[in-house]
Write a protein that holds these residues in place. Structure first.
Motif, mmCIF file in Angstrom:
data_model
loop_
_atom_site.group_PDB
_atom_site.id
_atom_site.type_symbol
_atom_site.label_atom_id
_atom_site.label_comp_id
_atom_site.label_asym_id
_atom_site.label_seq_id
_atom_site.Cartn_x
_atom_site.Cartn_y
_atom_site.Cartn_z
ATOM 1 N N ILE A 96 -89.697 -3.214 -58.641
ATOM 2 C CA ILE A 96 -90.601 -4.372 -58.562
ATOM 3 C C ILE A 96 -90.602 -4.943 -57.133
ATOM 4 O O ILE A 96 -91.663 -5.243 -56.573
ATOM 5 N N ALA A 97 -89.424 -5.079 -56.552
ATOM 6 C CA ALA A 97 -89.338 -5.586 -55.173
ATOM 7 C C ALA A 97 -90.076 -4.665 -54.212
ATOM 8 O O ALA A 97 -90.804 -5.127 -53.327
ATOM 9 N N GLY A 98 -89.886 -3.353 -54.388
ATOM 10 C CA GLY A 98 -90.545 -2.388 -53.509
ATOM 11 C C GLY A 98 -92.049 -2.360 -53.650
ATOM 12 O O GLY A 98 -92.764 -1.975 -52.720
ATOM 13 N N LEU A 99 -92.532 -2.756 -54.814
ATOM 14 C CA LEU A 99 -93.982 -2.792 -55.030
ATOM 15 C C LEU A 99 -94.598 -4.123 -54.625
ATOM 16 O O LEU A 99 -95.825 -4.237 -54.540
ATOM 17 N N THR A 100 -93.754 -5.131 -54.382
ATOM 18 C CA THR A 100 -94.292 -6.464 -54.075
ATOM 19 C C THR A 100 -93.802 -6.954 -52.712
ATOM 20 O O THR A 100 -94.352 -6.580 -51.688
ATOM 21 N N PHE A 101 -92.752 -7.749 -52.689
ATOM 22 C CA PHE A 101 -92.370 -8.458 -51.466
ATOM 23 C C PHE A 101 -91.555 -7.644 -50.464
ATOM 24 O O PHE A 101 -91.439 -8.042 -49.316
ATOM 25 N N ALA A 102 -91.004 -6.499 -50.860
ATOM 26 C CA ALA A 102 -90.162 -5.724 -49.938
ATOM 27 C C ALA A 102 -90.748 -4.344 -49.643
ATOM 28 O O ALA A 102 -90.006 -3.384 -49.445
ATOM 29 N N LYS A 103 -92.055 -4.259 -49.606
ATOM 30 C CA LYS A 103 -92.728 -2.967 -49.393
ATOM 31 C C LYS A 103 -92.274 -2.256 -48.121
ATOM 32 O O LYS A 103 -92.186 -1.034 -48.099
ATOM 33 N N ASN A 104 -92.002 -3.000 -47.077
ATOM 34 C CA ASN A 104 -91.704 -2.394 -45.778
ATOM 35 C C ASN A 104 -90.225 -2.129 -45.538
ATOM 36 O O ASN A 104 -89.866 -1.572 -44.515
ATOM 37 N N HIS A 105 -89.385 -2.539 -46.466
ATOM 38 C CA HIS A 105 -87.942 -2.282 -46.319
ATOM 39 C C HIS A 105 -87.670 -0.827 -46.697
ATOM 40 O O HIS A 105 -88.171 -0.341 -47.707
ATOM 41 N N PRO A 106 -86.860 -0.111 -45.892
ATOM 42 C CA PRO A 106 -86.663 1.320 -46.168
ATOM 43 C C PRO A 106 -86.038 1.630 -47.538
ATOM 44 O O PRO A 106 -86.403 2.612 -48.167
ATOM 45 N N TRP A 107 -85.092 0.804 -48.010
ATOM 46 C CA TRP A 107 -84.457 1.090 -49.296
ATOM 47 C C TRP A 107 -85.241 0.469 -50.441
ATOM 48 O O TRP A 107 -85.542 1.131 -51.425
ATOM 49 N N TRP A 108 -85.573 -0.802 -50.347
ATOM 50 C CA TRP A 108 -86.304 -1.482 -51.418
ATOM 51 C C TRP A 108 -87.697 -0.899 -51.588
ATOM 52 O O TRP A 108 -88.209 -0.789 -52.695
ATOM 53 N N GLY A 109 -88.321 -0.542 -50.492
ATOM 54 C CA GLY A 109 -89.693 -0.043 -50.525
ATOM 55 C C GLY A 109 -89.828 1.408 -50.924
ATOM 56 O O GLY A 109 -90.942 1.917 -51.059
ATOM 57 N N ALA A 162 -86.733 4.947 -56.523
ATOM 58 C CA ALA A 162 -86.441 3.915 -57.531
ATOM 59 C C ALA A 162 -86.925 4.361 -58.907
ATOM 60 O O ALA A 162 -86.221 4.186 -59.911
ATOM 61 N N PHE A 163 -88.111 4.950 -58.965
ATOM 62 C CA PHE A 163 -88.624 5.441 -60.249
ATOM 63 C C PHE A 163 -87.685 6.492 -60.836
ATOM 64 O O PHE A 163 -87.373 6.471 -62.028
ATOM 65 N N PHE A 164 -87.221 7.415 -60.000
ATOM 66 C CA PHE A 164 -86.357 8.465 -60.523
ATOM 67 C C PHE A 164 -84.955 7.958 -60.858
ATOM 68 O O PHE A 164 -84.258 8.567 -61.671
ATOM 69 N N HIS A 165 -84.553 6.837 -60.273
ATOM 70 C CA HIS A 165 -83.315 6.204 -60.738
ATOM 71 C C HIS A 165 -83.514 5.674 -62.163
ATOM 72 O O HIS A 165 -82.578 5.701 -62.966
ATOM 73 N N LEU A 166 -84.720 5.237 -62.484
ATOM 74 C CA LEU A 166 -85.007 4.822 -63.864
ATOM 75 C C LEU A 166 -84.909 6.006 -64.819
ATOM 76 O O LEU A 166 -84.459 5.862 -65.957
ATOM 77 N N VAL A 167 -85.304 7.182 -64.359
ATOM 78 C CA VAL A 167 -85.172 8.397 -65.170
ATOM 79 C C VAL A 167 -83.695 8.663 -65.453
ATOM 80 O O VAL A 167 -83.314 8.959 -66.593
ATOM 81 N N LEU A 168 -82.855 8.554 -64.419
ATOM 82 C CA LEU A 168 -81.415 8.771 -64.616
ATOM 83 C C LEU A 168 -80.824 7.710 -65.546
ATOM 84 O O LEU A 168 -79.992 8.025 -66.406
ATOM 85 N N LEU A 186 -81.138 -2.992 -62.647
ATOM 86 C CA LEU A 186 -81.087 -3.040 -61.185
ATOM 87 C C LEU A 186 -82.207 -2.211 -60.550
ATOM 88 O O LEU A 186 -82.855 -2.648 -59.597
ATOM 89 N N MET A 187 -82.447 -1.031 -61.085
ATOM 90 C CA MET A 187 -83.483 -0.174 -60.512
ATOM 91 C C MET A 187 -84.891 -0.674 -60.847
ATOM 92 O O MET A 187 -85.816 -0.469 -60.062
ATOM 93 N N THR A 188 -85.040 -1.353 -61.972
ATOM 94 C CA THR A 188 -86.326 -1.995 -62.272
ATOM 95 C C THR A 188 -86.586 -3.109 -61.262
ATOM 96 O O THR A 188 -87.699 -3.233 -60.735
ATOM 97 N N SER A 189 -85.557 -3.884 -60.959
ATOM 98 C CA SER A 189 -85.676 -4.936 -59.941
ATOM 99 C C SER A 189 -86.012 -4.334 -58.583
ATOM 100 O O SER A 189 -86.860 -4.863 -57.855
ATOM 101 N N ARG A 190 -85.350 -3.241 -58.245
ATOM 102 C CA ARG A 190 -85.631 -2.565 -56.974
ATOM 103 C C ARG A 190 -87.078 -2.095 -56.932
ATOM 104 O O ARG A 190 -87.766 -2.252 -55.919
#
Length: 152
Positions: free
Chosen positions: A108-121, A126-132, A102-106
């Protein structure tokens, strides 16, 4: 005298990897805290660290609880008191895998099509959720791998 469950080498390796991940997470928490109260140009802005999904005070409390819980897990490995449990390993691997996907999807979305969305972007969170998620996966791997021999 506490029962020893695994060789010191095995538990020390897991403790090392989990400690590295916890240090990454602690860096995230403290970097965001610094940017909130003592902003510096050496770090990304506070808003880059913060998605706004939770009020910052609640986020900080949750992060503190995560740090305490993960420290307790690492202490169990360092003291060789962690008893491998296969079912716990299966659970942690399942939750960790889902969380990681889920966080990988988030991310990827934040780096591509959802850059301007506050949560997705919000790519730093998101990276630190991958750490967790990686912490859960490594913790789960220990229980899954070493718990199989304990229960069978």
């Amino acid at each position: 005298m506490p029962k020893k469950y695994q060789s010191i080498d095995t538990t020390q390796k897991y403790a090392f990897y989990l400690s590295v991940l916890l240090l990454f997470f602690c860096f995230r928490v403290f970097a965001q805290l610094i940017q909130k109260y003592f902003p510096t140009s050496l770090l990304p802005s506070f808003s880059a660290w913060y998605s706004g999904a939770l009020a910052y005070s609640w986020l900080l409390l949750a992060q503190g609880i995560i740090i305490l819980l993960f420290s307790w897990v690492i202490d169990g490995f360092l003291s060789n008191k962690t008893k491998p449990r296969y079912r716990l390993g299966c659970f942690l691997l399942a939750i960790g895998s889902l969380y990681f996907c889920l966080m990988t999807s988030r991310l990827i979305a934040g780096l591509t099509f959802a850059k301007n969305h506050p949560w997705w972007g919000a790519t730093i969170p998101a990276f630190f959720h991958l750490v967790l998620a990686a912490f859960l996966l490594i913790w789960g791997h220990y229980h899954w791998k070493h718990g199989r021999t304990e229960t069978r």
